[in-house]
Design an enzyme around this catalytic site. Structure first.
Site, PDB file in Angstrom:
ATOM      1  N   HIS A  58       0.192  15.867 -26.786  1.00  0.00           N
ATOM      2  CA  HIS A  58       0.106  14.503 -26.279  1.00  0.00           C
ATOM      3  C   HIS A  58      -1.167  13.759 -26.674  1.00  0.00           C
ATOM      4  O   HIS A  58      -1.187  12.534 -26.641  1.00  0.00           O
ATOM      5  CB  HIS A  58       0.236  14.485 -24.747  1.00  0.00           C
ATOM      6  CG  HIS A  58       1.665  14.626 -24.291  1.00  0.00           C
ATOM      7  ND1 HIS A  58       2.452  15.704 -24.642  1.00  0.00           N
ATOM      8  CD2 HIS A  58       2.453  13.817 -23.529  1.00  0.00           C
ATOM      9  CE1 HIS A  58       3.659  15.554 -24.111  1.00  0.00           C
ATOM     10  NE2 HIS A  58       3.691  14.419 -23.434  1.00  0.00           N
ATOM     11  N   ARG A  61      -2.303  22.125 -15.100  1.00  0.00           N
ATOM     12  CA  ARG A  61      -1.474  20.953 -15.446  1.00  0.00           C
ATOM     13  C   ARG A  61      -1.833  20.375 -16.813  1.00  0.00           C
ATOM     14  O   ARG A  61      -1.017  19.734 -17.464  1.00  0.00           O
ATOM     15  CB  ARG A  61      -1.608  19.874 -14.348  1.00  0.00           C
ATOM     16  CG  ARG A  61      -0.645  18.716 -14.573  1.00  0.00           C
ATOM     17  CD  ARG A  61      -0.510  17.770 -13.410  1.00  0.00           C
ATOM     18  NE  ARG A  61       0.527  16.783 -13.692  1.00  0.00           N
ATOM     19  CZ  ARG A  61       0.998  15.914 -12.845  1.00  0.00           C
ATOM     20  NH1 ARG A  61       0.538  15.878 -11.611  1.00  0.00           N
ATOM     21  NH2 ARG A  61       1.934  15.059 -13.189  1.00  0.00           N
ATOM     22  N   GLU A 121      -4.598  17.837 -11.850  1.00  0.00           N
ATOM     23  CA  GLU A 121      -4.990  18.154 -13.221  1.00  0.00           C
ATOM     24  C   GLU A 121      -6.432  18.624 -13.372  1.00  0.00           C
ATOM     25  O   GLU A 121      -7.205  18.049 -14.121  1.00  0.00           O
ATOM     26  CB  GLU A 121      -4.706  16.945 -14.135  1.00  0.00           C
ATOM     27  CG  GLU A 121      -4.538  17.369 -15.573  1.00  0.00           C
ATOM     28  CD  GLU A 121      -3.861  16.337 -16.451  1.00  0.00           C
ATOM     29  OE1 GLU A 121      -2.823  15.777 -16.049  1.00  0.00           O
ATOM     30  OE2 GLU A 121      -4.365  16.112 -17.545  1.00  0.00           O
ATOM     31  N   GLU A 163      10.145  17.445 -25.268  1.00  0.00           N
ATOM     32  CA  GLU A 163       9.446  17.948 -24.073  1.00  0.00           C
ATOM     33  C   GLU A 163       9.952  19.341 -23.687  1.00  0.00           C
ATOM     34  O   GLU A 163       9.201  20.165 -23.177  1.00  0.00           O
ATOM     35  CB  GLU A 163       9.614  16.986 -22.887  1.00  0.00           C
ATOM     36  CG  GLU A 163       9.077  15.567 -23.115  1.00  0.00           C
ATOM     37  CD  GLU A 163       7.542  15.455 -23.126  1.00  0.00           C
ATOM     38  OE1 GLU A 163       6.844  16.483 -22.994  1.00  0.00           O
ATOM     39  OE2 GLU A 163       7.048  14.323 -23.279  1.00  0.00           O
ATOM     40  N   ARG A 169       0.817  -1.236   0.000  1.00  0.00           N
ATOM     41  CA  ARG A 169       0.000   0.000   0.000  1.00  0.00           C
ATOM     42  C   ARG A 169       0.843   1.276   0.000  1.00  0.00           C
ATOM     43  O   ARG A 169       0.378   2.332   0.388  1.00  0.00           O
ATOM     44  CB  ARG A 169      -0.981   0.037   1.169  1.00  0.00           C
ATOM     45  CG  ARG A 169      -1.999  -1.069   1.118  1.00  0.00           C
ATOM     46  CD  ARG A 169      -3.250  -0.704   1.856  1.00  0.00           C
ATOM     47  NE  ARG A 169      -4.164  -1.812   1.862  1.00  0.00           N
ATOM     48  CZ  ARG A 169      -4.199  -2.753   2.798  1.00  0.00           C
ATOM     49  NH1 ARG A 169      -3.376  -2.691   3.829  1.00  0.00           N
ATOM     50  NH2 ARG A 169      -5.053  -3.733   2.717  1.00  0.00           N
ATOM     51  N   HIS A 187      -0.074  10.570 -28.194  1.00  0.00           N
ATOM     52  CA  HIS A 187      -0.253   9.277 -27.540  1.00  0.00           C
ATOM     53  C   HIS A 187      -0.992   8.287 -28.443  1.00  0.00           C
ATOM     54  O   HIS A 187      -0.696   7.102 -28.450  1.00  0.00           O
ATOM     55  CB  HIS A 187      -1.043   9.448 -26.232  1.00  0.00           C
ATOM     56  CG  HIS A 187      -0.157   9.784 -25.072  1.00  0.00           C
ATOM     57  ND1 HIS A 187      -0.651  10.176 -23.854  1.00  0.00           N
ATOM     58  CD2 HIS A 187       1.187   9.762 -24.934  1.00  0.00           C
ATOM     59  CE1 HIS A 187       0.356  10.401 -23.032  1.00  0.00           C
ATOM     60  NE2 HIS A 187       1.481  10.165 -23.661  1.00  0.00           N
ATOM     61  N   LYS A 246       8.160  22.501 -14.998  1.00  0.00           N
ATOM     62  CA  LYS A 246       7.136  21.454 -14.836  1.00  0.00           C
ATOM     63  C   LYS A 246       6.687  21.359 -13.377  1.00  0.00           C
ATOM     64  O   LYS A 246       5.506  21.248 -13.080  1.00  0.00           O
ATOM     65  CB  LYS A 246       7.654  20.098 -15.330  1.00  0.00           C
ATOM     66  CG  LYS A 246       6.632  19.002 -14.976  1.00  0.00           C
ATOM     67  CD  LYS A 246       6.660  17.744 -15.757  1.00  0.00           C
ATOM     68  CE  LYS A 246       5.486  16.867 -15.324  1.00  0.00           C
ATOM     69  NZ  LYS A 246       5.532  15.509 -15.852  1.00  0.00           N
ATOM     70  N   HIS A 279       8.433   8.408 -27.811  1.00  0.00           N
ATOM     71  CA  HIS A 279       7.531   9.394 -27.201  1.00  0.00           C
ATOM     72  C   HIS A 279       7.780  10.783 -27.791  1.00  0.00           C
ATOM     73  O   HIS A 279       6.838  11.504 -28.143  1.00  0.00           O
ATOM     74  CB  HIS A 279       7.750   9.392 -25.681  1.00  0.00           C
ATOM     75  CG  HIS A 279       6.780  10.260 -24.945  1.00  0.00           C
ATOM     76  ND1 HIS A 279       5.454   9.941 -24.820  1.00  0.00           N
ATOM     77  CD2 HIS A 279       6.949  11.432 -24.299  1.00  0.00           C
ATOM     78  CE1 HIS A 279       4.842  10.892 -24.123  1.00  0.00           C
ATOM     79  NE2 HIS A 279       5.727  11.809 -23.785  1.00  0.00           N
ATOM     80  N   ASN A 307      -0.067  18.619 -21.481  1.00  0.00           N
ATOM     81  CA  ASN A 307      -0.478  17.630 -22.479  1.00  0.00           C
ATOM     82  C   ASN A 307      -0.394  18.164 -23.905  1.00  0.00           C
ATOM     83  O   ASN A 307      -0.852  17.496 -24.835  1.00  0.00           O
ATOM     84  CB  ASN A 307      -1.917  17.175 -22.200  1.00  0.00           C
ATOM     85  CG  ASN A 307      -2.017  16.421 -20.899  1.00  0.00           C
ATOM     86  OD1 ASN A 307      -1.131  15.639 -20.557  1.00  0.00           O
ATOM     87  ND2 ASN A 307      -3.072  16.663 -20.147  1.00  0.00           N
ATOM     88  N   LYS A 315       2.965  11.410 -11.612  1.00  0.00           N
ATOM     89  CA  LYS A 315       2.131  10.511 -12.430  1.00  0.00           C
ATOM     90  C   LYS A 315       2.954   9.287 -12.758  1.00  0.00           C
ATOM     91  O   LYS A 315       4.127   9.400 -13.128  1.00  0.00           O
ATOM     92  CB  LYS A 315       1.751  11.188 -13.742  1.00  0.00           C
ATOM     93  CG  LYS A 315       0.574  12.118 -13.653  1.00  0.00           C
ATOM     94  CD  LYS A 315       0.158  12.457 -15.085  1.00  0.00           C
ATOM     95  CE  LYS A 315      -0.849  13.557 -15.133  1.00  0.00           C
ATOM     96  NZ  LYS A 315      -1.154  13.954 -16.520  1.00  0.00           N
TER      97      LYS A 315
END
Ligand code: NAD
Length: 341
Positions: free
Chosen positions: A235, A228, A224, A172, A108, A239, A214, A249, A232, A130
């Protein structure tokens, strides 16, 4: 070495810029840590791993999947890892994503840190909490948002980074400049990748500036709900085509950013597509590509940014100013099919 900290909702994250790998002993300690890396990094940087308990994974996006997570968990059990163990991901985004995810769910949640070894991981993937894995062609469909405890930046790791991965990382960096930092964009316009590879001080400043850019965005909107989303940029379509065509990427989001510039021209009066395309190409990135727009749209429909019948799409109103616009899916479908190839 330069230490900085960012305060996220659940914890403070410490960043050690321009540090030496040996600092890891202080931050984690050999006896209570398990390192996770991939075969390429393990071979290229063999000396650094001496004396550390290390799990070595197969490299590449294809292994950023649940079976890899299961195998890491089994190896952690075998190694006797418990709640006091620190997991440290030494690698690119694939490794930091997997490590952060395993650390979030093992018992956990256990302590975790990253030593990013690609430009992309240094300025982006290892920051913001993330993490997760792909499911089939759906990128990062499963995962958690959980901050690491520390990030250690040892730029000597980049000595063995292949050229293609440098290019990847600059996608990026260019993204950051487009959405938030006109001054950075102007700097990038006057330089080339070869300059940053040679000039250690300039590279070090560039990485710190991007990592902090960032981090500040995430600090302001960790889960988000607003700001935030800007990260993207490029992206959504990126993606969709990344796993369809097994692109890197950086290549995928570069094509995605080019497409987003064209959408920005149509929807937000953006006038500087050619300038963005020029910088992307200057750093060796692809811009226009012949992909199956219909199939890409099908994949894009599963994107996490879709909300019922519309998509939150990141556009540019000008360079250095990203905006989020809700586009109805029906309109988006038409716009994507009309994009120049
Ligand atoms: P990667 O982790 O696959 O690394 C690229 C390649 O370089 C691999 O083959 C690796 O073995 C090799 N490599 C890494 N460091 C090396 C070194 N120092 N010397 C020699 N070889 C080295 O790819 P990446 O581009 O770093 O990361 C891409 C991943 O990051 C994607 O899965 C993407 O979804 C994820 N990502 C996550 C976030 C996030 O916020 N979590 C953000 C951006 C990207």
């Amino acid at each position: 070495m330069q230490k900085k900290s960012c305060q996220f909702s659940s914890k403070k994250v410490d960043y050690y810029f321009d540090a030496d790998f040996s600092l890891l002993e202080k931050l984690a300690g050999k006896e209570h840590s398990v390192l996770i890396t991939d075969e390429n990094i393990y071979q290229a940087q063999a000396k650094k791993f001496k004396g550390w308990n290390t799990i070595v994974l197969k490299p590449g996006e294809a292994f950023k999947i649940q079976p890899t997570v299961d195998s890491v968990i089994e190896q952690l059990i075998e190694a006797g890892a418990d709640r006091k163990t620190t997991l440290v991901g030494i690698g690119g985004g694939v490794i930091t994503d997997i490590t952060g995810y395993v650390a979030a769910i093992y018992m956990r949640g256990i302590r975790c840190g990253f030593v990013p070894s690609t430009v992309l991981a240094m300025v982006d993937a290892s920051i913001g909490g993330k993490n997760g894995v792909d499911v089939g062609i759906y990128k990062n469909l499963v995962g958690t948002i959980r901050q690491p405890d520390f990030l250690l930046y040892d730029y000597s790791l980049l000595k063995t980074l292949p050229e293609t991965e440098w290019v990847n990382g600059f996608a990026e960096i260019i993204k950051h400049s487009c959405i938030k930092d006109l001054r950075l964009f102007k700097e990038l316009e006057t330089r080339k990748l070869s300059f940053y590879k040679k000039d250690k001080a300039a590279l070090s400043r560039l990485i710190l500036r991007n990592a902090m850019l960032k981090s500040k965005v995430v600090e302001a909107d960790e889960f988000e709900q607003g700001e935030r989303r800007l990260l993207n940029f490029g992206h959504t379509l990126g993606h969709a085509i990344e796993n369809m065509y097994e692109l890197s990427h950086g290549q995928a989001i570069s094509i995605g950013m080019t497409a987003a510039c064209h959408l920005s021209a149509t929807l937000a009066g953006f006038k500087e597509t050619a300038r963005v395309v020029k910088v992307l190409e200057q750093y060796g990135l692809p811009t226009y590509a012949d992909y199956d727009a219909k199939a890409a749209f099908e994949v894009l429909q599963k994107d996490k940014k879709k909300e019922r019948s519309s998509m939150n799409y990141v556009l540019l109103s000008k360079i250095g100013k990203g905006i989020v616009q809700q586009i109805p899916m029906t309109q988006l479908q038409t716009l994507i099919q009309e994009l120049p190839a």
